[in-house]
Design a protein around this motif. Structure first.
Motif, PDB file in Angstrom:
ATOM      1  N   LEU A   1     -31.090  -2.659  -3.703  1.00  6.26           N
ATOM      2  CA  LEU A   1     -30.957  -1.643  -4.751  1.00  6.26           C
ATOM      3  C   LEU A   1     -30.599  -0.288  -4.150  1.00  6.26           C
ATOM      4  O   LEU A   1     -31.189   0.137  -3.155  1.00  6.26           O
ATOM      5  CB  LEU A   1     -32.261  -1.524  -5.549  1.00  6.26           C
TER       6      LEU A   1
ATOM      7  N   THR B   1     -31.108   3.040  -5.000  1.00  8.55           N
ATOM      8  CA  THR B   1     -31.963   3.742  -5.964  1.00  8.55           C
ATOM      9  C   THR B   1     -31.673   5.237  -5.994  1.00  8.55           C
ATOM     10  O   THR B   1     -31.325   5.829  -4.975  1.00  8.55           O
ATOM     11  CB  THR B   1     -33.452   3.521  -5.624  1.00  8.55           C
TER      12      THR B   1
ATOM     13  N   THR C   1     -37.214  -6.970  -9.852  1.00  3.77           N
ATOM     14  CA  THR C   1     -35.959  -6.606  -9.187  1.00  3.77           C
ATOM     15  C   THR C   1     -34.888  -7.693  -9.356  1.00  3.77           C
ATOM     16  O   THR C   1     -33.698  -7.394  -9.377  1.00  3.77           O
ATOM     17  CB  THR C   1     -36.175  -6.358  -7.681  1.00  3.77           C
TER      18      THR C   1
ATOM     19  N   ASP D   1     -39.451  -1.191 -11.985  1.00  3.72           N
ATOM     20  CA  ASP D   1     -38.249  -1.180 -11.137  1.00  3.72           C
ATOM     21  C   ASP D   1     -37.160  -0.285 -11.726  1.00  3.72           C
ATOM     22  O   ASP D   1     -36.419   0.363 -10.982  1.00  3.72           O
ATOM     23  CB  ASP D   1     -37.735  -2.615 -10.927  1.00  3.72           C
TER      24      ASP D   1
ATOM     25  N   GLN E   1     -38.250   3.251 -10.976  1.00  2.00           N
ATOM     26  CA  GLN E   1     -38.140   3.530  -9.546  1.00  2.00           C
ATOM     27  C   GLN E   1     -36.672   3.673  -9.128  1.00  2.00           C
ATOM     28  O   GLN E   1     -36.340   4.458  -8.256  1.00  2.00           O
ATOM     29  CB  GLN E   1     -38.825   2.389  -8.773  1.00  2.00           C
ATOM     30  N   ALA E   2     -35.797   2.920  -9.784  1.00  2.00           N
ATOM     31  CA  ALA E   2     -34.374   2.986  -9.415  1.00  2.00           C
ATOM     32  C   ALA E   2     -33.662   4.151 -10.087  1.00  2.00           C
ATOM     33  O   ALA E   2     -32.596   4.570  -9.646  1.00  2.00           O
ATOM     34  CB  ALA E   2     -33.688   1.670  -9.799  1.00  2.00           C
TER      35      ALA E   2
ATOM     36  N   PHE F   1     -25.972   0.533  -8.931  1.00  2.19           N
ATOM     37  CA  PHE F   1     -27.318   0.382  -8.370  1.00  2.19           C
ATOM     38  C   PHE F   1     -27.409  -0.728  -7.324  1.00  2.19           C
ATOM     39  O   PHE F   1     -28.476  -0.981  -6.806  1.00  2.19           O
ATOM     40  CB  PHE F   1     -28.324   0.082  -9.488  1.00  2.19           C
TER      41      PHE F   1
END
Ligand SMILES: Cc1cc2nc3c(=O)[nH]c(=O)nc-3n(C[C@H](O)[C@H](O)[C@H](O)COP(=O)(O)O)c2cc1C
Length: 404
Positions: free
Chosen positions: A92, A94, A340, A385, A388-389, A401
């Motif tokens: 990812l 992020t 994820t 997730d 967070q991303a 992403f």
């Protein structure tokens, strides 16, 4: 009489003392080689930290031959393993300082809004995992507002399932080799109110499910004591509620070997349900499916339990997405276990993602509470997730992403 628990213990002892039977991912995990010790197993659904924890409880609760039916892949189980391993190849990318105070996981499919893109894949024979079978799964899916795709091979009728769901389930079709039977089954699903039908095209009879077959061979009970008539397709179909009352004398297989793409327009003529095709793994077949009028595609290798391609579903997804080019929704399944994993598929352009084994583990472990908790955990992971991303909605989860 051999009880399941007694049979299970005898079976595990016998397997442990028989090196010739060892080998293959499924058998190893049946023996509990990599599983937590008994005292480390969760004893209630709300203790689960993640969905993987339900598997060991399911393995403990089920007779090994039913657990093996869930666990098995084909041949050396390498496609099953590939489905999980492949996620590690995508990372990812992020972002920071994005307003993620509200995270919207909703998706719209065929005019209907779902609170979450996580759906329950079709799985047959759920009575092997819980006495109330698909009814429990349906209640849990409905309570948690997830879509449920009901298999042709369900242990519960589609009408029974739809009765306990707020919105009717989608129906998965195995067409068989008798079109009169196909027609009757399709009509029945339509009359039960299913808005969408999913034609599965990746599973011929006779998949080489070595892990399952070794366990069955070594079982201290005869499977045919319960599965009256055995495992020929005709015998299997005759035990399924979806075929009740139909003349099955000409039925020999779930997916005719001579079936070709013209089955799609033929099915579309039969029904006004939306038609999805499940089991597409190449750009060529995605293009053909579109040409033949499908309303959507599910990228799937049947959870690694049909062919031994060794190619993960998530690796096939970008090819199919590119071929479809936004014309119809593309869904995917195979090995999705963590937030994820869902995020990565959505970033590739999937419209929704289905899960199979995780809900079977939860069903066998703790029934409805298990399935509801498992779904809550997956939703929560996806939300965390996304935050967070730095993606506040599913629409915002784009290819930007992902790094490979
Ligand atoms: C025990 C079991 C039974 C299944 N039965 C069906 C079925 O009747 N029809 C179908 O289209 N797919 C069936 N599948 C495949 C699932 O729909 C799905 O493609 C697969 O489980 C996704 O992979 P996962 O288990 O790794 O999540 C079955 C899978 C399992 C594990």
């Amino acid at each position: 009489m051999v009880t399941h628990e007694h049979g299970r213990r005898r079976f595990l002892q016998m397997l442990a003392s028989s090196p010739a039977l060892a080998g293959g991912i499924g058998l190893g995990s049946l023996l509990g080689a990599s599983s937590p010790a008994e005292e480390e197993l969760i004893t209630a659904a709300d203790q689960a930290v993640n969905v993987l924890e339900f598997e060991a409880v399911a393995r403990k609760n089920l007779p090994p031959w039913h657990y093996a039916y869930i666990a098995t892949g084909v041949t050396d189980d390498s496609t099953l393993k590939a489905n999980r391993d492949a996620f590690g190849r995508y990372q990812l990318h992020t972002r920071r300082l994005v307003d993620v105070s509200k995270v919207d996981t909703s998706v719209k499919l065929f005019g209907e809004v779902w609170e979450t893109p996580i759906m329950l894949a079709p799985v047959g024979s759920q009575r092997a995992f819980h006495p109330e079978a698909e009814l429990v799964t349906a209640r849990a899916a409905s309570a948690q507002k997830h879509n449920f795709i009901v298999s042709t091979h369900s242990s519960t009728s589609i009408e029974g399932v739809n009765k306990v769901m707020e919105r009717p389930a989608w129906f998965q079709l195995y067409p068989t080799d008798d079109w009169n039977v196909t027609r009757a089954v399709v009509k029945r699903a339509e009359n039960a109110g299913c808005p969408v039908m999913v034609l599965t095209v990746d599973s011929q009879n006779g998949a080489l499910r070595d892990t399952l077959f070794k366990v069955r061979r070594s079982a201290p009970v005869k499977c045919t004591d319960c599965h009256i008539g055995g495992f020929t397709y005709n015998a299997v179909a005759s035990r399924r509620p979806m075929f009740a009352g139909l003349d099955l004398s000409k039925v020999t297989t779930q997916l005719p070997l001579n079936m070709t793409w013209d089955v799609l327009p033929r099915l579309k003529e039969l029904t006004s349900m939306k038609l999805l095709i499940k089991g597409i793994v190449t750009k060529e077949d995605a293009a053909l499916a579109l040409q033949h009028g499908v309303d959507g595609i599910i990228v799937s290798n049947h959870g690694g339990r049909s062919e031994d391609s060794k190619r993960a579903s998530i690796d096939c997804l970008p090819d199919v997405i590119a071929a479809v080019n936004g014309k119809v929704p593309v869904l995917v399944d195979g090995g999705f276990r963590r937030g994820t994993d869902f995020f990565k598929a959505l970033a590739m352009g999937a419209s929704a993602v289905c899960i199979g084994r995780p809900y079977l583990w939860a069903l066998a472990a703790f029934g409805q509470t298990g399935v509801e908790t498992m779904l809550t955990l997956l939703r929560k992971e996806l939300q965390i997730d996304m935050r967070q991303a730095g993606a506040a909605s599913v629409k915002q989860i784009t290819g930007e992403f992902l790094v490979r």
